[in-house]
Design a protein around this motif. Structure first.
Motif, mmCIF file in Angstrom:
data_model
loop_
_atom_site.group_PDB
_atom_site.id
_atom_site.type_symbol
_atom_site.label_atom_id
_atom_site.label_comp_id
_atom_site.label_asym_id
_atom_site.label_seq_id
_atom_site.Cartn_x
_atom_site.Cartn_y
_atom_site.Cartn_z
ATOM 1 N N LYS A 84 0.816 -1.212 0.000
ATOM 2 C CA LYS A 84 0.000 0.000 0.000
ATOM 3 C C LYS A 84 0.855 1.270 0.000
ATOM 4 C CE LYS A 84 -4.455 1.537 1.607
ATOM 5 N NZ LYS A 84 -5.586 1.324 2.534
ATOM 6 N N LYS A 85 2.124 1.105 0.283
ATOM 7 C CA LYS A 85 3.037 2.240 0.234
ATOM 8 C C LYS A 85 2.961 2.944 -1.116
ATOM 9 C CE LYS A 85 8.026 3.092 0.774
ATOM 10 N NZ LYS A 85 9.344 2.418 0.933
ATOM 11 N N ILE A 86 2.752 2.150 -2.186
ATOM 12 C CA ILE A 86 2.741 2.712 -3.540
ATOM 13 C C ILE A 86 1.543 3.630 -3.756
ATOM 14 C CG2 ILE A 86 1.385 0.918 -4.740
ATOM 15 C CD1 ILE A 86 4.618 2.572 -6.018
ATOM 16 N N VAL A 87 0.451 3.413 -2.991
ATOM 17 C CA VAL A 87 -0.738 4.249 -3.143
ATOM 18 C C VAL A 87 -0.415 5.690 -2.770
ATOM 19 C CG1 VAL A 87 -3.126 4.605 -2.402
ATOM 20 C CG2 VAL A 87 -2.249 2.291 -2.686
ATOM 21 N N TYR A 88 0.502 5.847 -1.819
ATOM 22 C CA TYR A 88 0.860 7.194 -1.386
ATOM 23 C C TYR A 88 2.021 7.761 -2.200
ATOM 24 C CZ TYR A 88 -2.129 5.960 2.506
ATOM 25 O OH TYR A 88 -3.210 5.565 3.257
ATOM 26 N N GLU A 89 2.899 6.901 -2.666
ATOM 27 C CA GLU A 89 4.065 7.372 -3.425
ATOM 28 C C GLU A 89 3.713 7.706 -4.869
ATOM 29 O OE1 GLU A 89 7.752 5.187 -1.098
ATOM 30 O OE2 GLU A 89 6.872 4.182 -2.847
ATOM 31 N N LEU A 147 -4.149 10.591 -5.636
ATOM 32 C CA LEU A 147 -5.223 11.525 -5.961
ATOM 33 C C LEU A 147 -6.543 10.799 -6.218
ATOM 34 C CD1 LEU A 147 -3.313 14.062 -8.245
ATOM 35 C CD2 LEU A 147 -4.131 14.433 -5.920
ATOM 36 N N LEU A 148 -6.470 9.617 -6.811
ATOM 37 C CA LEU A 148 -7.681 8.833 -7.051
ATOM 38 C C LEU A 148 -8.280 8.361 -5.723
ATOM 39 C CD1 LEU A 148 -9.699 7.433 -8.890
ATOM 40 C CD2 LEU A 148 -8.060 5.557 -9.189
ATOM 41 N N GLN A 149 -7.422 7.876 -4.840
ATOM 42 C CA GLN A 149 -7.862 7.458 -3.513
ATOM 43 C C GLN A 149 -8.515 8.628 -2.777
ATOM 44 O OE1 GLN A 149 -5.346 5.193 -0.277
ATOM 45 N NE2 GLN A 149 -4.845 7.345 -0.133
ATOM 46 N N ARG A 161 -8.121 -0.561 -18.417
ATOM 47 C CA ARG A 161 -9.177 -1.123 -17.562
ATOM 48 C C ARG A 161 -8.598 -2.144 -16.583
ATOM 49 N NH1 ARG A 161 -14.117 -2.852 -21.639
ATOM 50 N NH2 ARG A 161 -14.469 -0.802 -22.574
ATOM 51 N N LEU A 162 -7.778 -3.045 -17.119
ATOM 52 C CA LEU A 162 -7.179 -4.089 -16.279
ATOM 53 C C LEU A 162 -6.323 -3.487 -15.176
ATOM 54 C CD1 LEU A 162 -5.985 -7.101 -18.484
ATOM 55 C CD2 LEU A 162 -7.549 -7.153 -16.544
ATOM 56 N N LEU A 163 -5.550 -2.457 -15.523
ATOM 57 C CA LEU A 163 -4.658 -1.837 -14.538
ATOM 58 C C LEU A 163 -5.453 -1.151 -13.424
ATOM 59 C CD1 LEU A 163 -2.034 -0.384 -17.045
ATOM 60 C CD2 LEU A 163 -1.613 -2.203 -15.369
ATOM 61 N N ILE A 164 -6.569 -0.503 -13.793
ATOM 62 C CA ILE A 164 -7.401 0.151 -12.769
ATOM 63 C C ILE A 164 -8.078 -0.896 -11.893
ATOM 64 C CG2 ILE A 164 -9.373 1.670 -12.367
ATOM 65 C CD1 ILE A 164 -8.703 3.019 -15.069
ATOM 66 N N ILE A 165 -8.612 -1.948 -12.524
ATOM 67 C CA ILE A 165 -9.251 -3.015 -11.754
ATOM 68 C C ILE A 165 -8.237 -3.674 -10.824
ATOM 69 C CG2 ILE A 165 -10.358 -5.277 -11.913
ATOM 70 C CD1 ILE A 165 -11.631 -4.300 -14.556
ATOM 71 N N THR A 166 -6.995 -3.849 -11.303
ATOM 72 C CA THR A 166 -5.932 -4.420 -10.468
ATOM 73 C C THR A 166 -5.688 -3.549 -9.239
ATOM 74 O OG1 THR A 166 -4.842 -5.434 -12.370
ATOM 75 C CG2 THR A 166 -3.489 -5.062 -10.420
ATOM 76 N N PHE A 167 -5.668 -2.239 -9.431
ATOM 77 C CA PHE A 167 -5.469 -1.302 -8.323
ATOM 78 C C PHE A 167 -6.552 -1.498 -7.260
ATOM 79 C CE2 PHE A 167 -6.866 2.901 -6.655
ATOM 80 C CZ PHE A 167 -5.788 3.166 -5.838
ATOM 81 N N PHE A 168 -7.810 -1.587 -7.703
ATOM 82 C CA PHE A 168 -8.900 -1.754 -6.734
ATOM 83 C C PHE A 168 -8.880 -3.144 -6.092
ATOM 84 C CE2 PHE A 168 -11.005 1.716 -9.295
ATOM 85 C CZ PHE A 168 -10.928 2.665 -8.287
ATOM 86 N N PHE A 197 -8.417 -2.063 -2.580
ATOM 87 C CA PHE A 197 -9.778 -1.729 -2.156
ATOM 88 C C PHE A 197 -10.791 -2.725 -2.732
ATOM 89 C CE2 PHE A 197 -7.295 2.227 -2.601
ATOM 90 C CZ PHE A 197 -7.308 2.661 -1.282
ATOM 91 N N PRO A 198 -10.612 -4.029 -2.453
ATOM 92 C CA PRO A 198 -11.503 -5.031 -3.061
ATOM 93 C C PRO A 198 -12.963 -4.868 -2.663
ATOM 94 C CG PRO A 198 -10.169 -6.019 -1.320
ATOM 95 C CD PRO A 198 -9.609 -4.653 -1.565
ATOM 96 N N GLU A 199 -13.197 -4.246 -1.489
ATOM 97 C CA GLU A 199 -14.587 -4.088 -1.043
ATOM 98 C C GLU A 199 -15.378 -3.183 -1.985
ATOM 99 O OE1 GLU A 199 -12.211 -0.915 1.167
ATOM 100 O OE2 GLU A 199 -11.914 -2.929 0.375
ATOM 101 N N LEU A 200 -14.689 -2.303 -2.714
ATOM 102 C CA LEU A 200 -15.369 -1.459 -3.689
ATOM 103 C C LEU A 200 -16.049 -2.322 -4.755
ATOM 104 C CD1 LEU A 200 -15.341 1.781 -4.312
ATOM 105 C CD2 LEU A 200 -13.971 1.088 -6.255
ATOM 106 N N ILE A 201 -15.374 -3.418 -5.123
ATOM 107 C CA ILE A 201 -15.931 -4.351 -6.109
ATOM 108 C C ILE A 201 -16.948 -5.264 -5.440
ATOM 109 C CG2 ILE A 201 -15.380 -6.193 -7.758
ATOM 110 C CD1 ILE A 201 -12.610 -4.910 -8.078
#
Length: 624
Positions: free
Chosen positions: A445-450, A456-458, A489-496, A500-504
């Motif tokens: 999850k470090k990458i989400v902040y770096e 910004l999406l988060q 699409r795949l890259l965004i879905i991978t991120f979630f 953030f799997p609960e979003l799905i």
């Protein structure tokens, strides 16, 4: 010049007209069936709730649900509606059996609206009741009685059968998705052990209630075995994941899935943290206790007060009768039972402590990075053109249009420009990516902040710690339907999936469907999403229509785009296969290239010849 205001301006609508004119007051949003909170599923739920209440009262252990195309039939084996009042019960407002709390002490529906709303919003509605060897039937259309059959003798089992077809004039181009119906029915059996529901012939049944719910939905490894505790009017099940970053909650009141929580869920979260702190004698940070938790709570309340007719958020502060407040009741139960469990199961208690300690360590390691990221985000947001926000938000409970709130995640200036120009600024936001986002598979999850874009999406979604303050109900990936667009699409879905799997899981993520072709003549324009629709449009529009093939979102003008993101928007929900874990999904699609994936791509690849594309892309002039 002022408008005259006289007696003629005062209108009285009958119950049918009111429901049909203001359906959102009764069933939330309308939708086309692509979202689990669309109106057609609320109609089914309203009918099912009555059958469930019969089971709760000890009458009828089986419910049969059949969905064929657009017709839904629900058959229970309860007591049946009293024959003399059957027509009134489904067609007169404020008429029902649930006002007598002796008969329906802890019912889901107390206001006598549900079945009448289904009747008024259906082009066809049929009710049959069987009691004491006698039966009666009646048929309606849009709430108007069409046929009332005389009462007669019968040998079939007692109960109620209701069939309905949602009115196409209100629910346009809708389609029932079996996945959403199955999820709803499973929740009913988890909450009512011993109940058997048959859905199109498939059986759903649970013996262990919420424990079964967690066992059936958890995809990752857990730290310790599921803790399952219950007493009269309350049941909980909980564990912690060893891999997930998020908190996952399932909450229910009187059998109703309160997807937006409420007073009971807030009290439950508080009770878990307080009990854990007291047990270990340490003042843990609440986020460390709750991180990676997977849990469910179900309570029963006397005459519950919900914040809307769709009953997705509990507003009651009291349990009813002689019972204490919701907060006190839940706190006392969790304190007593969870504390006892941890004392009796020292291995589980030690594993939980290790998990909390690990979460604390990870939080402290991330705190510096988080601060830098937030400072950077504040600076960037002053000049940030990534997010074009809307005025209404999903986490604003007073927002009457909260279910419509949508954020489009787009790639490229042209696509985001078209959507931004044609969107509804009240409920639709746009987040623009610079290009292909980073492949986050296997990263922490470090990458989400770096990573500035992820951060910004988060922040735009407001989901850093949980979904509780999610700002948009619908998170829609809007990319071109070409190779690059599919990769994005795949890259965004991978991120979630990764963070953030609960979003799905909670049904918030979608793919925007945009037309491949425009077919038109001088009188009519048709937008076609498939080759079959294109062929049909060419045939129906007559000689030499103009055919245009859209190769990308940027080619569609803002004037045309509003046709695809308005009331006729087509969304494809992103769902997780119940038989596939998140780690398996990510490994297959985003891990090292494997022969299995190569084979999958070859088998599913659709190739159009360059010649065909060129022909389709060239507009054909309309004969003058």
């Amino acid at each position: 010049m002022s408008t005259q205001y006289t007696e003629d301006n005062i209108k009285t609508l009958d119950w049918r007209e009111h429901i049909r004119m203001r359906p959102g007051m009764y069933i939330g949003k309308l939708g086309d069936g692509s979202s689990q909170d669309d109106g057609i599923y609320i109609l089914l739920k309203e009918i099912l709730d009555n059958s469930i209440d019969e089971f709760v009262m000890g009458s009828g252990k089986t419910i049969e649900v059949v969905v064929r195309d657009r017709e839904v039939t629900v058959r229970d084996y309860g007591r049946g509606i009293p024959l003399g009042k059957m027509v009134d019960a489904v067609s007169k407002m404020n008429t029902g059996g649930k006002y007598d709390t002796r008969a329906f002490k802890k019912s889901v529906g107390l206001n006598g609206v549900g079945t009448k709303a289904v009747n008024a919003l259906s082009s066809y509605f049929k009710v049959q009741s069987i009691r004491d060897g006698r039966t009666r039937e009646a048929e309606f259309s849009k709430g108007e009685l069409q046929i009332e059959h005389d009462e007669k003798d019968t040998t079939i089992r007692k109960g109620t059968r209701i069939s309905f077809v949602p009115d196409e004039a209100i629910f346009t181009k809708y389609k029932f998705r079996n996945e959403y119906i199955a999820k709803m029915l499973k929740n009913y059996v988890y909450l009512n052990p011993g109940l058997r529901i048959l859905f199109n012939g498939e059986e759903y049944y649970s013996e262990n209630g919420l424990k079964d719910l967690l066992q059936d939905t958890i995809e990752e490894q857990t730290i310790y075995p599921i803790i399952h505790l219950k007493e009269d009017d309350i049941e909980i099940a909980l564990t912690h994941s060893s891999t997930s970053y998020s908190e996952t909650y399932y909450s229910f009141v009187n059998g109703q899935n309160t997807t937006q929580g409420g007073t009971h869920l807030s009290a439950y979260k508080e009770a878990i943290v307080k009990t854990v702190r007291d047990f270990y004698g340490k003042n843990f940070d609440s986020t460390d206790v709750r991180k990676s938790i997977i849990t469910a709570i179900a309570i029963k309340v006397m005459e519950p007060v919900f914040e809307s007719q769709t009953k997705t958020k509990l507003g009651s502060t009291d349990m009813g009768g002689d019972l204490p407040t919701v907060r006190t009741f839940i706190n006392d139960f969790v304190k007593r039972n969870l504390d006892n469990y941890l004392h009796k199961n020292p291995e589980a208690a030690e594993l939980l402590l290790k998990k909390i300690t690990q979460s604390e360590r990870e939080r402290k390691e991330l705190s510096g990075i988080r601060k830098l990221a937030r400072d950077r985000a504040k600076k960037v947001s002053l000049h940030n053109k990534k997010l074009k926000d809307c005025k209404q938000h999903y986490n604003n409970q007073k927002n009457l249009r909260k279910l419509e709130t949508t954020i489009f995640i787009t790639e490229g200036d042209s696509a985001s420009g078209s959507i931004t120009s044609s969107r509804d600024v009240e409920t639709q936001a746009v987040f623009s990516l610079r290009g292909k986002p980073l492949n986050s598979y296997g990263l922490t999850k470090k990458i989400v902040y770096e990573n500035e874009e992820f951060n910004l999406l988060q922040a735009a979604l407001n989901i850093e710690d949980s979904l509780e303050d999610l700002r948009y109900n619908n998170v829609v990936i809007a990319t071109d339907a070409d190779v690059d667009g599919m990769h994005i699409r795949l890259l965004i879905i991978t991120f979630f999936l990764q963070f953030f799997p609960e979003l799905i899981r909670e049904g918030h993520l979608y793919i925007l469907q945009t037309p491949l072709f425009r077919v038109r003549n001088k009188k009519e324009t048709r937008y076609c999403y498939t080759d079959e629709e294109r062929v049909r449009a060419i045939r129906e529009l007559g000689k030499n229509p103009e055919i245009t093939r859209f190769k990308g979102l940027g080619e569609i003008s803002p004037g045309e785009f509003k046709n695809f993101i308005g009331k006729d928007i087509r969304l494809e929900p992103v769902m997780m296969d119940k038989n596939t874990t998140i780690s398996e999904l990510l490994e297959f699609y985003m891990g090292r290239n494997t022969p299995d994936r190569q084979e999958f791509i070859i088998e599913n690849l659709v190739v159009e010849s360059d010649e065909e594309l060129e022909v389709l892309a060239e507009p054909v002039p309309i004969d003058e």
